[in-house]
Design a protein around this motif. Structure first.
Motif, PDB file in Angstrom:
ATOM      1  N   CYS A  71     -40.049 106.060 -54.097  1.00 61.76           N
ATOM      2  CA  CYS A  71     -39.700 107.035 -52.536  1.00 61.76           C
ATOM      3  C   CYS A  71     -40.717 108.078 -53.042  1.00 61.76           C
ATOM      4  N   GLU A 112     -40.302 110.800 -51.554  1.00 59.75           N
ATOM      5  CA  GLU A 112     -39.569 112.200 -52.059  1.00 59.75           C
ATOM      6  C   GLU A 112     -39.200 112.566 -53.625  1.00 59.75           C
ATOM      7  N   ALA A 113     -38.599 111.430 -54.300  1.00 64.64           N
ATOM      8  CA  ALA A 113     -37.955 111.980 -56.051  1.00 64.64           C
ATOM      9  C   ALA A 113     -39.164 112.414 -57.304  1.00 64.64           C
ATOM     10  N   PRO A 132     -38.986 110.039 -47.938  1.00 59.78           N
ATOM     11  CA  PRO A 132     -38.618 109.616 -48.773  1.00 59.78           C
ATOM     12  C   PRO A 132     -38.322 107.810 -48.014  1.00 59.78           C
ATOM     13  N   THR A 133     -37.472 107.495 -49.810  1.00 63.86           N
ATOM     14  CA  THR A 133     -36.692 106.038 -49.710  1.00 63.86           C
ATOM     15  C   THR A 133     -36.309 105.561 -48.279  1.00 63.86           C
ATOM     16  N   CYS A 136     -31.943 104.541 -53.342  1.00 64.62           N
ATOM     17  CA  CYS A 136     -30.952 105.679 -52.759  1.00 64.62           C
ATOM     18  C   CYS A 136     -29.624 105.519 -53.164  1.00 64.62           C
ATOM     19  N   CYS A 187     -30.484 107.472 -58.400  1.00 64.61           N
ATOM     20  CA  CYS A 187     -31.457 108.339 -58.570  1.00 64.61           C
ATOM     21  C   CYS A 187     -30.502 109.974 -58.502  1.00 64.61           C
ATOM     22  N   PHE A 235     -29.560 112.171 -56.160  1.00 66.90           N
ATOM     23  CA  PHE A 235     -29.481 111.863 -54.657  1.00 66.90           C
ATOM     24  C   PHE A 235     -27.972 112.851 -54.405  1.00 66.90           C
ATOM     25  N   CYS A 258     -29.624 115.925 -52.584  1.00 69.28           N
ATOM     26  CA  CYS A 258     -31.116 114.880 -51.320  1.00 69.28           C
ATOM     27  C   CYS A 258     -30.503 115.292 -49.784  1.00 69.28           C
ATOM     28  N   VAL A 305     -30.220 112.616 -47.643  1.00 69.19           N
ATOM     29  CA  VAL A 305     -29.155 112.068 -47.754  1.00 69.19           C
ATOM     30  C   VAL A 305     -28.125 111.477 -47.162  1.00 69.19           C
TER      31      VAL A 305
HETATM   32  S1  SF4 Z   1     -31.724 110.664 -52.875  1.00 74.53           S
HETATM   33 FE1  SF4 Z   1     -32.512 108.405 -51.659  1.00 74.53          FE
HETATM   34  S2  SF4 Z   1     -34.143 109.173 -50.687  1.00 74.53           S
HETATM   35 FE2  SF4 Z   1     -33.605 111.628 -51.810  1.00 74.53          FE
HETATM   36  S3  SF4 Z   1     -34.560 111.283 -53.436  1.00 74.53           S
HETATM   37 FE3  SF4 Z   1     -33.428 110.374 -53.977  1.00 74.53          FE
HETATM   38  S4  SF4 Z   1     -33.746 107.749 -53.915  1.00 74.53           S
HETATM   39 FE4  SF4 Z   1     -35.277 109.760 -52.811  1.00 74.53          FE
END
Ligand code: SF4
Length: 288
Positions: free
Chosen positions: A24, A26-27, A254-255, A262, A267, A270, A273, A276
């Motif tokens: 990911c 974003e992560a 982002p994934t 996710c 994560c 989460f 985020c 999401v």
């Molecule tokens: S919640 Fe999902 S999109 Fe957001 S950082 Fe974690 S893996 Fe990535």
């Protein structure tokens, strides 16, 4: 007298950073750009602690050629578990939090001790280490970043020295990972490339992963031998180039929302985020 000014060190990416970026963008951005460091989850804490016991054993074995007593390896892993948790804290997913921190920590420490014991019994005696936790920089002259790989170990196999010198990586877990995970791993491709960079282009004689798995019926060791060839390297280099291009442009995808990682379980970002779905987030929070 003019002052000698050292050129700034060139930035780098590591195989584990590539792994985070692949999972990911974003992560990755939050961890490495914003420096929002989430405490390790139980799997990372357990794995890092067993690694520490293995590292202590193999570092001294380079010279001594003798393994440390089983108890010393276990004690080191257990002390690392306690020390890291005190220093860095622990990220608990909602399910683990609902079971209670003390219960989860107790179980995970027991697993750490079992897997460190398995390492001492079945993995340590197999190898004569040459290098341990060696940092190797792969220079990319036309790129704004290099690659910095840290190899768990390069070693010979004691009962079969004719197999030469290879790269060994360790993994811990509760489930056996399939062979295909290791055959496709970009991180292992980068370890192979790092070995070649250090050894004038010579390939490692073998690449293998020691899985230490805590199954319900007891701890189990599985050894996965894998190989790399030019098409693997082309694919990995394309991924590295794509990641570096993304970093330079500040593009962090982002994934996909349905990806396994996710979720509140996998994560640590989460609950905060922006990518999401808020209803899903609320449902996850309600489970906590
Ligand atoms: S919640 Fe999902 S999109 Fe957001 S950082 Fe974690 S893996 Fe990535």
């Amino acid at each position: 007298m003019s002052e000698i000014v050292e050129p700034p060190k060139k930035k780098y990416i590591s195989p584990s950073q590539l792994g985070t970026f692949e999972n990911c963008g974003e992560a990755y951005r939050r961890r490495y750009i914003e420096k929002e460091i989430i405490p390790p989850g139980v799997a990372a804490l357990r794995g890092g602690s067993v690694h520490k016991g293995a590292e202590m054993n193999f570092l001294q074995k380079i010279e001594s050629k003798i393994d440390l007593p089983r108890k010393d390896i276990i004690d080191k892993a257990a002390a690392e578990f306690d020390g890291r948790m005190k220093l860095e804290g622990l990220f608990l997913d909602p399910e683990a939090a609902a079971r209670g921190k003390d219960i989860v920590v107790g179980e995970e420490k027991d697993i750490t001790v079992r897997l460190a014991g398995l390492f001492a019994d079945e993995v340590a005696p197999v190898y004569q280490p040459i290098t341990v936790e060696e940092k190797i920089r792969i220079e990319l002259p036309d790129s704004p970043r290099d690659i910095l790989g840290i190899l768990d170990m390069t070693a010979q196999i004691i009962v079969d020295p004719a197999r030469g010198t290879g790269v060994v990586d360790y993994k811990t877990g509760k489930k056996t990972k399939p062979q295909s995970d290791f055959d496709k791993s970009s991180q292992i491709s980068l370890y192979d490339l790092a070995y070649r960079a250090k050894n004038g282009g010579k390939a490692p004689d073998f690449l293998q992963v020691e899985q230490l798995i805590d199954l319900k019926k007891g701890p189990k060791r599985v050894t996965n031998v894998t190989t790399r060839s030019l098409p693997d390297f082309k694919a990995t280099v394309a991924r590295v180039n794509s990641m570096i291009e993304g970093l330079e442009k500040g593009a962090f995808m982002p994934t996909a929302p349905g990806s396994w990682n996710c979720s509140a379980r996998w994560c640590g970002y989460f609950s905060t985020c922006r990518f999401v779905n808020s209803e899903r987030k609320a449902a996850a929070e309600a489970q906590e």
